[in-house]
Enzyme design. Structure first.
Site, PDB file in Angstrom:
ATOM      1  N   ALA A  65     -17.899  20.178   7.894  1.00 30.60           N
ATOM      2  CA  ALA A  65     -18.176  21.518   8.412  1.00 30.60           C
ATOM      3  C   ALA A  65     -18.960  22.273   7.338  1.00 30.60           C
ATOM      4  CB  ALA A  65     -16.865  22.229   8.726  1.00 30.60           C
ATOM      5  N   GLY A 109     -15.382  17.196   8.477  1.00 29.59           N
ATOM      6  CA  GLY A 109     -15.720  17.257   9.898  1.00 29.59           C
ATOM      7  C   GLY A 109     -16.655  16.138  10.327  1.00 29.59           C
ATOM      8  N   GLU A 112     -14.428  13.354  11.094  1.00 30.17           N
ATOM      9  CA  GLU A 112     -13.694  13.707  12.320  1.00 30.17           C
ATOM     10  C   GLU A 112     -14.587  13.550  13.555  1.00 30.17           C
ATOM     11  OE1 GLU A 112     -12.614  17.457  10.493  1.00 30.17           O
ATOM     12  OE2 GLU A 112     -10.502  17.013  10.848  1.00 30.17           O
ATOM     13  N   GLU A 132     -11.136  17.823   2.361  1.00 30.25           N
ATOM     14  CA  GLU A 132     -10.896  19.267   2.513  1.00 30.25           C
ATOM     15  C   GLU A 132      -9.898  19.801   1.493  1.00 30.25           C
ATOM     16  OE1 GLU A 132     -10.931  17.043   4.986  1.00 30.25           O
ATOM     17  OE2 GLU A 132     -11.965  17.842   6.750  1.00 30.25           O
TER      18      GLU A 132
END
Ligand code: CAA
Length: 258
Positions: A65, A109, A112, A132
């Site tokens: 992200a 992300g 993911e 993260e």
């Protein structure tokens, strides 16, 4: 929708979506995820498309992200769902198969997103991780849920708690990726796999995807019963007659997706 962060093209019956924010290693901001969701849904609705491939650049599938976008967000910004992850699950609405073709970094992300796809084909340069924790946060788009299912609790804990990165070989051994290919062959191999899928009966392919995904959502007996019903329903398709007759007549099937 106009695309600034992805490149969308078709190759025969395969829809290809390339994440394209090279300066930020394809960091996933809201705009990119909106564009990705819209491209996925339009390929899903396109009767000329039988399979979808999501890929990135040689250096990065996606480095997570977008940290610069989210660094200043408040709890209310993220909780109310205006930003980050609000549009991340669109991919789960897609009924056609989606392959992630991963070269370089698939972190946070990015990892993911790859795991939300139906399977991952990795370049030998691929690197997977959920770092993260180093940013004082945690996976927020399924990392703590899909990673243990893919690679075991022990490896998921190790990766999420220490931020250790897994290379392509370890990822294949652990079951995160279906195969490893040389980096310069990645897109060709992914499109070839996608073409193979697109040459099958689309409704049957959709039933298989649905049934395998059910394995993650249900008890074994319920899943087996679900599979049995879908298996029965393939006998209501013209493609099942065509597939079996073609075998008996020693010819290739001509599936009409009916
Ligand atoms: N967000 C925003 N920008 C990013 C980014 C990210 N996730 N990852 C890389 N970039 C940017 C860098 O800031 C840099 O930009 P500038 O040139 O403007 O400085 C550019 O991309 C190139 O990156 P690096 O110079 O860092 O490249 P490198 O080769 O030295 O390192 C890397 C590559 C190891 C992937 C490193 O960039 C990195 O650690 N990135 C962050 C990975 C990360 O922590 N991801 C998790 C994000 S949080 C998340 O994803 C939450 C969630 O679950 C939803």
């Amino acid at each position: 929708m106009q695309h600034e962060n992805i490149i969308v093209e078709t190759q025969g019956k395969v829809g290809v979506i390339r994440l394209n924010r090279p300066k930020a290693l394809n960091a996933l901001n809201d705009q990119l995820m909106d564009e990705l969701g819209s491209a996925l849904l339009s390929f899903d609705a396109d009767e000329n498309i039988g399979c979808i491939v999501i890929t990135g650049s040689e250096k990065a599938f996606a480095a997570g992200a977008d940290i610069s976008a989210m660094a200043g967000y408040s709890y209310m910004d993220v909780y109310k769902g205006q930003y980050i992850t609000r549009n991340w699950e669109t991919i789960r609405q897609v009924r056609k198969p989606v392959i992630a073709a991963v070269s370089g970094y698939a972190l946070g992300g990015g990892c993911e997103l790859a795991m939300m796809c139906d399977f991952i084909i990795a370049a030998d340069t691929a690197k997977f991780g959920q770092p993260e924790v180093k940013l004082g946060t945690m996976p927020g788009a399924g990392g703590t849920q899909r990673l243990p299912r893919a690679v075991s609790k022990a490896k998921a804990m190790d990766m999420c708690l220490t931020a250790r990165i897994m290379d392509a070989e370890e990822a294949e051994r652990a079951g995160l990726v279906s195969r490893i290919v040389p980096a310069d062959k990645l897109i060709d191999e992914a499109i070839s796999a996608a073409n193979t899928i697109a040459s099958m009966s689309l409704p049957v392919v959709m039933m298989i995807k649905d049934s395998i995904n059910r394995a993650y959502e249900s008890a074994l007996a319920d899943g087996v019963q679900y599979e049995r019903r879908l298996f029965h329903s393939t006998f209501a398709t013209e493609d099942q007659k065509e597939g079996m007759n073609a075998f008996l007549e020693k010819r290739l099937p001509n599936f009409r997706h009916l």
